[in-house]
Design a protein around this motif. Structure first.
Motif, PDB file in Angstrom:
ATOM      1  N   LYS A   1     100.342  84.445  19.317  1.00  0.00           N
ATOM      2  CA  LYS A   1      99.905  83.378  18.433  1.00  0.00           C
ATOM      3  C   LYS A   1      98.977  82.437  19.183  1.00  0.00           C
ATOM      4  O   LYS A   1      99.255  82.033  20.306  1.00  0.00           O
ATOM      5  N   GLU A   2      97.860  82.073  18.561  1.00  0.00           N
ATOM      6  CA  GLU A   2      96.913  81.177  19.202  1.00  0.00           C
ATOM      7  C   GLU A   2      97.423  79.736  19.149  1.00  0.00           C
ATOM      8  O   GLU A   2      97.908  79.276  18.123  1.00  0.00           O
ATOM      9  N   VAL A   3      97.321  79.060  20.268  1.00  0.00           N
ATOM     10  CA  VAL A   3      97.760  77.665  20.359  1.00  0.00           C
ATOM     11  C   VAL A   3      96.540  76.760  20.239  1.00  0.00           C
ATOM     12  O   VAL A   3      95.626  76.833  21.068  1.00  0.00           O
ATOM     13  N   PRO A   4      96.489  75.894  19.241  1.00  0.00           N
ATOM     14  CA  PRO A   4      95.350  74.984  19.096  1.00  0.00           C
ATOM     15  C   PRO A   4      95.376  73.910  20.182  1.00  0.00           C
ATOM     16  O   PRO A   4      96.422  73.615  20.755  1.00  0.00           O
ATOM     17  N   LYS A  38      90.077  77.755  18.705  1.00  0.00           N
ATOM     18  CA  LYS A  38      91.356  77.069  18.928  1.00  0.00           C
ATOM     19  C   LYS A  38      91.186  75.550  19.036  1.00  0.00           C
ATOM     20  O   LYS A  38      92.147  74.809  18.918  1.00  0.00           O
ATOM     21  N   TRP A  39      89.965  75.126  19.284  1.00  0.00           N
ATOM     22  CA  TRP A  39      89.682  73.694  19.463  1.00  0.00           C
ATOM     23  C   TRP A  39      89.650  73.005  18.100  1.00  0.00           C
ATOM     24  O   TRP A  39      88.933  73.405  17.201  1.00  0.00           O
ATOM     25  N   LYS A  40      90.445  71.933  17.959  1.00  0.00           N
ATOM     26  CA  LYS A  40      90.597  71.265  16.665  1.00  0.00           C
ATOM     27  C   LYS A  40      89.982  69.868  16.616  1.00  0.00           C
ATOM     28  O   LYS A  40      90.083  69.192  15.584  1.00  0.00           O
ATOM     29  N   GLY A  41      89.366  69.416  17.680  1.00  0.00           N
ATOM     30  CA  GLY A  41      88.723  68.105  17.633  1.00  0.00           C
ATOM     31  C   GLY A  41      88.956  67.308  18.896  1.00  0.00           C
ATOM     32  O   GLY A  41      89.561  67.775  19.860  1.00  0.00           O
ATOM     33  N   ASN A  42      88.451  66.072  18.891  1.00  0.00           N
ATOM     34  CA  ASN A  42      88.529  65.188  20.052  1.00  0.00           C
ATOM     35  C   ASN A  42      89.260  63.899  19.729  1.00  0.00           C
ATOM     36  O   ASN A  42      89.146  63.369  18.613  1.00  0.00           O
ATOM     37  N   VAL A  43      89.984  63.389  20.713  1.00  0.00           N
ATOM     38  CA  VAL A  43      90.593  62.064  20.634  1.00  0.00           C
ATOM     39  C   VAL A  43      89.923  61.204  21.698  1.00  0.00           C
ATOM     40  O   VAL A  43      90.004  61.510  22.890  1.00  0.00           O
ATOM     41  N   LEU A  44      89.263  60.153  21.258  1.00  0.00           N
ATOM     42  CA  LEU A  44      88.466  59.316  22.159  1.00  0.00           C
ATOM     43  C   LEU A  44      89.051  57.913  22.222  1.00  0.00           C
ATOM     44  O   LEU A  44      89.197  57.236  21.204  1.00  0.00           O
ATOM     45  N   LEU A  45      89.381  57.460  23.415  1.00  0.00           N
ATOM     46  CA  LEU A  45      90.003  56.161  23.626  1.00  0.00           C
ATOM     47  C   LEU A  45      89.010  55.217  24.293  1.00  0.00           C
ATOM     48  O   LEU A  45      88.558  55.469  25.414  1.00  0.00           O
ATOM     49  N   ALA A  46      88.661  54.137  23.594  1.00  0.00           N
ATOM     50  CA  ALA A  46      87.678  53.167  24.094  1.00  0.00           C
ATOM     51  C   ALA A  46      86.486  53.895  24.705  1.00  0.00           C
ATOM     52  O   ALA A  46      86.147  53.697  25.876  1.00  0.00           O
ATOM     53  N   PRO A  47      85.831  54.763  23.935  1.00  0.00           N
ATOM     54  CA  PRO A  47      84.859  55.690  24.519  1.00  0.00           C
ATOM     55  C   PRO A  47      83.525  55.075  24.911  1.00  0.00           C
ATOM     56  O   PRO A  47      82.965  54.242  24.207  1.00  0.00           O
ATOM     57  N   VAL A 190      99.496  53.825  19.666  1.00  0.00           N
ATOM     58  CA  VAL A 190      98.548  54.889  20.018  1.00  0.00           C
ATOM     59  C   VAL A 190      99.209  56.254  19.900  1.00  0.00           C
ATOM     60  O   VAL A 190      98.615  57.203  19.378  1.00  0.00           O
ATOM     61  N   ARG A 191     100.452  56.359  20.351  1.00  0.00           N
ATOM     62  CA  ARG A 191     101.167  57.636  20.270  1.00  0.00           C
ATOM     63  C   ARG A 191     101.299  58.099  18.823  1.00  0.00           C
ATOM     64  O   ARG A 191     101.040  59.278  18.506  1.00  0.00           O
ATOM     65  N   VAL A 192     101.681  57.191  17.935  1.00  0.00           N
ATOM     66  CA  VAL A 192     101.868  57.547  16.531  1.00  0.00           C
ATOM     67  C   VAL A 192     100.535  57.943  15.890  1.00  0.00           C
ATOM     68  O   VAL A 192     100.458  58.946  15.169  1.00  0.00           O
ATOM     69  N   LEU A 193      99.494  57.187  16.149  1.00  0.00           N
ATOM     70  CA  LEU A 193      98.182  57.477  15.563  1.00  0.00           C
ATOM     71  C   LEU A 193      97.671  58.850  15.996  1.00  0.00           C
ATOM     72  O   LEU A 193      97.197  59.642  15.174  1.00  0.00           O
ATOM     73  N   ILE A 194      97.777  59.127  17.273  1.00  0.00           N
ATOM     74  CA  ILE A 194      97.285  60.408  17.785  1.00  0.00           C
ATOM     75  C   ILE A 194      98.132  61.569  17.268  1.00  0.00           C
ATOM     76  O   ILE A 194      97.596  62.600  16.837  1.00  0.00           O
ATOM     77  N   THR A 195      99.442  61.403  17.296  1.00  0.00           N
ATOM     78  CA  THR A 195     100.334  62.478  16.854  1.00  0.00           C
ATOM     79  C   THR A 195     100.114  62.825  15.387  1.00  0.00           C
ATOM     80  O   THR A 195     100.026  64.006  15.017  1.00  0.00           O
ATOM     81  N   GLU A 196     100.007  61.804  14.542  1.00  0.00           N
ATOM     82  CA  GLU A 196      99.816  62.048  13.110  1.00  0.00           C
ATOM     83  C   GLU A 196      98.462  62.696  12.842  1.00  0.00           C
ATOM     84  O   GLU A 196      98.348  63.594  12.003  1.00  0.00           O
ATOM     85  N   TRP A 197      97.430  62.248  13.553  1.00  0.00           N
ATOM     86  CA  TRP A 197      96.097  62.816  13.349  1.00  0.00           C
ATOM     87  C   TRP A 197      96.045  64.268  13.784  1.00  0.00           C
ATOM     88  O   TRP A 197      95.508  65.132  13.092  1.00  0.00           O
ATOM     89  N   MET A 198      96.633  64.549  14.952  1.00  0.00           N
ATOM     90  CA  MET A 198      96.654  65.928  15.437  1.00  0.00           C
ATOM     91  C   MET A 198      97.458  66.830  14.509  1.00  0.00           C
ATOM     92  O   MET A 198      97.069  67.969  14.242  1.00  0.00           O
ATOM     93  N   ASP A 199      98.573  66.311  14.013  1.00  0.00           N
ATOM     94  CA  ASP A 199      99.420  67.101  13.139  1.00  0.00           C
ATOM     95  C   ASP A 199      98.664  67.523  11.872  1.00  0.00           C
ATOM     96  O   ASP A 199      98.767  68.670  11.420  1.00  0.00           O
ATOM     97  N   LYS A 200      97.885  66.611  11.320  1.00  0.00           N
ATOM     98  CA  LYS A 200      97.098  66.931  10.127  1.00  0.00           C
ATOM     99  C   LYS A 200      96.030  67.964  10.437  1.00  0.00           C
ATOM    100  O   LYS A 200      95.755  68.860   9.624  1.00  0.00           O
ATOM    101  N   ARG A 201      95.444  67.851  11.611  1.00  0.00           N
ATOM    102  CA  ARG A 201      94.401  68.802  11.971  1.00  0.00           C
ATOM    103  C   ARG A 201      94.963  70.205  12.186  1.00  0.00           C
ATOM    104  O   ARG A 201      94.341  71.206  11.814  1.00  0.00           O
ATOM    105  N   VAL A 202      96.127  70.291  12.791  1.00  0.00           N
ATOM    106  CA  VAL A 202      96.721  71.589  13.079  1.00  0.00           C
ATOM    107  C   VAL A 202      97.207  72.272  11.796  1.00  0.00           C
ATOM    108  O   VAL A 202      97.011  73.471  11.603  1.00  0.00           O
TER     109      VAL A 202
END
Length: 204
Positions: A1-4, A38-47, A190-202
């Motif tokens: 199984k491919e891991v995103p 497998k790449w689902k996007g980027n998370v950018l912090l104070a970029p 930050v943890r909640v925002l990133i986790t929820e966003w990644m979960d939707k993308r996956v």
């Protein structure tokens, strides 16, 4: 199984992550190596995704062709470059001593908030961010940007410019009061925002 997977970075690291992703979205075979789906996007912090205030042309000329070549390892004075301003990076003083120690536990090692960048690095960064600022508006990959509008280290304007109606795949969250180190200052949010966003993308 491919891991995103997702690509993430903070500050200048977010700039590098953006530069890599801009090549990936074009399917560059030299950088994707077959795992691009497998790449689902980027998370950018104070970029740092675009150049900030550039010195006047005469000063930039002196820095580029005289100071940087002759003294590339000399540090930029604090009056010119504010990266070592702990108040602009962290909200809690009790965290300062912990966060300025590098991952190897050595004070004054590869740390953040103790020393300014060197002139050679500064000139290279100006060139890099100038090119990235020109290319970043063409990004079509999903991205989550977390940034404090009052960030004193990296200007908020370029992050705000990435949020357009033409590109709904780009999501900007304004973390008021997070300063520059958004992870250390607002870790749970930050943890909640990133986790929820990644979960939707996956899960799509």
């Amino acid at each position: 199984k491919e891991v995103p997977f997702f690509l993430s970075g903070e500050s200048m690291g977010a700039g590098f992550a953006t530069a890599a992703a801009l090549r990936w979205q074009e399917g560059d075979p030299k950088t994707s190596r077959g795992w691009l789906p497998k790449w689902k996007g980027n998370v950018l912090l104070a970029p740092l995704i675009a150049g900030g205030q550039v010195p006047p042309a005469p000063i930039l000329f002196v820095l580029r062709y005289l100071v940087a070549p002759l003294a590339p390892l000399a540090q930029v004075p604090a009056a010119v470059e504010p990266v070592a301003d702990r108040h602009a990076i962290w909200a809690e003083e009790e965290h300062w001593d912990q966060l300025v120690v590098d991952t190897w536990g050595q004070p004054d090692g590869i740390s953040w908030g103790t020393n300014n960048m060197r002139f050679g690095t500064g000139v290279g960064m100006l060139d890099f961010t100038h090119k990235l600022g020109q290319a970043a508006p063409g990004a079509t990959f999903p991205m989550l940007i977390l940034h404090d509008p009052a960030d004193e280290i990296v200007a908020f304007g370029p992050s705000e410019a990435m949020e357009t109606e033409d590109h709904p795949e780009r999501q900007l969250v304004r973390l008021v009061g997070a300063r520059h180190d958004v992870v250390s200052n607002q870790p749970e949010k930050v943890r909640v925002l990133i986790t929820e966003w990644m979960d939707k993308r996956v899960k799509g």
